[in-house]
Design a protein around this motif. Structure first.
Motif, mmCIF file in Angstrom:
data_model
loop_
_atom_site.group_PDB
_atom_site.id
_atom_site.type_symbol
_atom_site.label_atom_id
_atom_site.label_comp_id
_atom_site.label_asym_id
_atom_site.label_seq_id
_atom_site.Cartn_x
_atom_site.Cartn_y
_atom_site.Cartn_z
ATOM 1 N N UNK A 67 0.875 -1.179 0.000
ATOM 2 C CA UNK A 67 0.000 0.000 0.000
ATOM 3 C C UNK A 67 0.906 1.222 0.000
ATOM 4 N N UNK A 68 0.886 1.969 -1.097
ATOM 5 C CA UNK A 68 1.687 3.187 -1.218
ATOM 6 C C UNK A 68 0.761 4.381 -1.073
ATOM 7 N N UNK A 69 0.962 5.147 -0.011
ATOM 8 C CA UNK A 69 0.157 6.338 0.260
ATOM 9 C C UNK A 69 0.996 7.560 -0.104
ATOM 10 N N UNK A 70 0.508 8.333 -1.067
ATOM 11 C CA UNK A 70 1.225 9.529 -1.513
ATOM 12 C C UNK A 70 0.336 10.743 -1.301
ATOM 13 N N UNK A 71 0.751 11.611 -0.388
ATOM 14 C CA UNK A 71 0.002 12.843 -0.155
ATOM 15 C C UNK A 71 0.507 13.952 -1.066
ATOM 16 N N UNK A 72 -0.330 14.967 -1.228
ATOM 17 C CA UNK A 72 -0.045 16.063 -2.146
ATOM 18 C C UNK A 72 0.302 17.308 -1.329
ATOM 19 N N UNK A 73 1.559 17.734 -1.382
ATOM 20 C CA UNK A 73 2.019 18.941 -0.687
ATOM 21 C C UNK A 73 2.075 18.785 0.836
ATOM 22 N N UNK A 74 2.298 17.593 1.339
ATOM 23 C CA UNK A 74 2.453 17.432 2.795
ATOM 24 C C UNK A 74 3.898 17.695 3.188
ATOM 25 N N UNK A 251 -1.780 -7.916 -3.511
ATOM 26 C CA UNK A 251 -2.339 -6.711 -4.121
ATOM 27 C C UNK A 251 -1.420 -5.514 -3.916
ATOM 28 N N UNK A 252 -1.555 -4.555 -4.836
ATOM 29 C CA UNK A 252 -0.876 -3.264 -4.753
ATOM 30 C C UNK A 252 -1.934 -2.183 -4.825
ATOM 31 N N UNK A 253 -1.989 -1.358 -3.771
ATOM 32 C CA UNK A 253 -2.897 -0.217 -3.733
ATOM 33 C C UNK A 253 -2.069 1.061 -3.717
ATOM 34 N N UNK A 254 -2.292 1.896 -4.706
ATOM 35 C CA UNK A 254 -1.670 3.223 -4.772
ATOM 36 C C UNK A 254 -2.734 4.236 -4.365
ATOM 37 N N UNK A 255 -2.584 4.775 -3.158
ATOM 38 C CA UNK A 255 -3.571 5.693 -2.580
ATOM 39 C C UNK A 255 -2.963 7.095 -2.612
ATOM 40 N N UNK A 256 -3.301 7.833 -3.666
ATOM 41 C CA UNK A 256 -2.669 9.138 -3.920
ATOM 42 C C UNK A 256 -3.684 10.251 -3.684
ATOM 43 N N UNK A 257 -3.774 10.703 -2.462
ATOM 44 C CA UNK A 257 -4.779 11.695 -2.094
ATOM 45 C C UNK A 257 -4.460 13.069 -2.696
#
Length: 488
Positions: A67-74, A251-257
């Motif tokens: 699970x890759x969590x990528x935040x935007x501008x954190x 599984x691979x989950x790319x969670x790019x908020x």
């Protein structure tokens, strides 16, 4: 009459000249906007196809779920190693850090979103990956102006020949899903489903771009304008559903908020709860989302067998904490590119550690290749290096140098201690100045061990370090001039 005739001839000549110039200008603009479009490299597309087919035919042994969590501008100071003493409360993210590993010297591949995401997905610096600039919605005025400045063939999407993390994992037998912000092109062949994702739900670009709709695969599911107060709710539901539906397969989950990119929104019931204001409300709702994802993994019996990675695409923008570092989003100072990084994998990562080895988002794809014992592609350069040993038990960085690019320009290079910034302009402007300028500066050398805020040029005190890093800087410039895309 002679005078009137003379004036008339001069006026008509002037008008004709102006009309001709306008016509030439219009033709120039038309050529820049409507000229030859971006082309994919079919030879490399074929090589990519062969590489992925070879992985699939080898039937590799599956590794952990990812699970890759990528935040935007954190910002670096919002969560993770740099967050001590801030105003934010993030118990779920903090628990992952406490039971996993935090990297205190991790960097995004670029100081803005599109090229950073390209670097993360491909393991290649953005100029190599063919997407060095932010892209805008197709057909928008901004995109047209972008073409005027850079030409009709300027990259507006991730080239089809690039090999991405989800494509590798799909070939290795993983179910692949993405939830959130894509922002690497909004037309085929550069959409999420074109690049290895079995399923996709999210936005094609940033939440300040219009029209802002949510797509399920290639069709609009939530019409623009999306109610962004419910954005985290939408994304969390989709992320947890993907995990539940694929719990029995790797599984691979790319969670790019999209958050905490501006504009900020939060559910009304959460508004005003954080002492850090609206920004804090957003971060704390993002933390709630992580809590729900972890709970779902636990219920599915998959938490121990899942590598969860949390990071950001670049430093903070208008709000957010850069962690006592110089600069913010859009700059190649540490505040623009040094970002949070947390990894949690109970089966393999020794918990409760903070590692100081320098690393970059381009390292994620090579790390997964080592994790699954897969070969890298032989027809192209990967700029990243595997950080799997660092994550598992600590150790030195696999990099001798890290390179700081903005667009296609190299601005800085560093080793574990020193950072060399080549002669370049530094942005300057006042609050009352609508447009900031760039003031040329000479080369600088920062001693990051003793001056993490990059406040003082110490090249006179460390001339050998300055020479060594200058050589590395110039060698990288030549390497990219000779073979920008890194083909072999």
């Amino acid at each position: 009459m002679r005078i009137l005739s003379f004036l008339w001839r001069r006026i008509t000549a002037l008008v004709s000249t102006v009309v001709l110039l306008l016509l030439v200008f219009a033709l120039f603009i038309g050529w820049r906007v409507l000229g030859p479009a971006q082309q994919d490299n079919e030879e490399r597309v074929a090589a990519k196809r062969d590489y992925l087919e070879a992985i699939a035919s080898a039937k590799p042994v599956p590794g952990p779920n990812i699970v890759l969590v990528l935040y935007d501008d954190m910002g670096y100071g919002d969560i993770g190693a740099g967050s001590q003493g801030n105003l934010l409360t993030t118990p779920h993210i903090d628990a992952l850090a406490a039971n996993g590993v935090t990297l205190s010297d991790f960097h995004s591949p670029a100081p803005v979103c599109t090229p950073s995401r390209a670097g993360i997905m491909t393991g290649r610096l953005a100029p190599r990956a063919g997407l060095p600039n932010v892209v805008f919605p197709s057909g928008s005025f901004t995109e047209a102006w972008f073409k005027v400045l850079l030409g009709s063939d300027t990259p507006l999407r991730l080239p089809a020949e690039e090999i991405t993390l989800p494509e590798v994992l799909k070939a290795a037998g993983y179910a692949t899903g993405m939830v959130g912000k894509w922002h690497m092109g909004d037309v085929s062949p550069s959409l999420p489903n074109d690049f290895g994702f079995d399923s996709y739900f999210g936005a094609r670009y940033s939440n300040d771009m219009k029209p802002f709709a949510l797509y399920r695969n290639n069709e609009v599911e939530v019409e623009a304008p999306v109610d962004q107060e419910r954005l985290t709710e939408y994304y969390t539901r989709e992320a947890t559903t993907f995990i539940e539906e694929n719990a029995n397969a790797p599984f691979f989950l790319y969670y790019a908020h999209n958050f905490p990119h501006d504009p900020l929104h939060v559910r009304p019931e959460r508004l005003g709860q954080s002492p850090a204001g609206l920004y804090g409300d957003v971060i704390e709702e993002l933390d709630d989302s992580i809590g729900e994802i972890v709970d779902t993994l636990e219920r599915a019996g998959q938490l121990d067998n899942t590598l969860v990675v949390i990071t950001s695409d670049n430093g903070p923008w208008f709000l957010g904490d850069a962690g006592d570092q110089r600069g913010n989003k859009g700059t190649t100072f540490e505040g623009g590119m040094r970002v949070p990084f947390i990894a949690h994998w109970p089966q393999a990562i020794a918990p409760g550690r903070v590692e100081t080895a320098m690393a970059m988002g381009t390292d994620l794809l090579p790390t997964v290749l080592e994790l699954l014992n897969l070969p890298g592609p032989q027809d192209r350069v990967l700029d990243g290096r595997s950080i799997l040993p660092v994550l598992r038990a600590g150790g030195p960085s696999p990099h001798e140098f890290l390179y700081y690019y903005d667009s296609s320009t190299l601005f800085a290079v560093r080793d574990q201690r020193f950072k060399y910034r080549g002669p370049a302009g530094v942005k300057y402007g006042t609050d009352s100045t609508p447009v900031s300028g760039s003031i040329p500066q000479k080369e600088w050398l920062f001693d990051l061990d003793n001056d993490p805020r990059e406040a003082y040029d110490t090249i006179v005190h460390h001339p050998e370090a300055g020479k060594r890093l200058r050589r590395a800087f110039e060698a990288k410039q030549k390497d990219m001039e000779d073979n920008l895309r890194g083909w072999r």
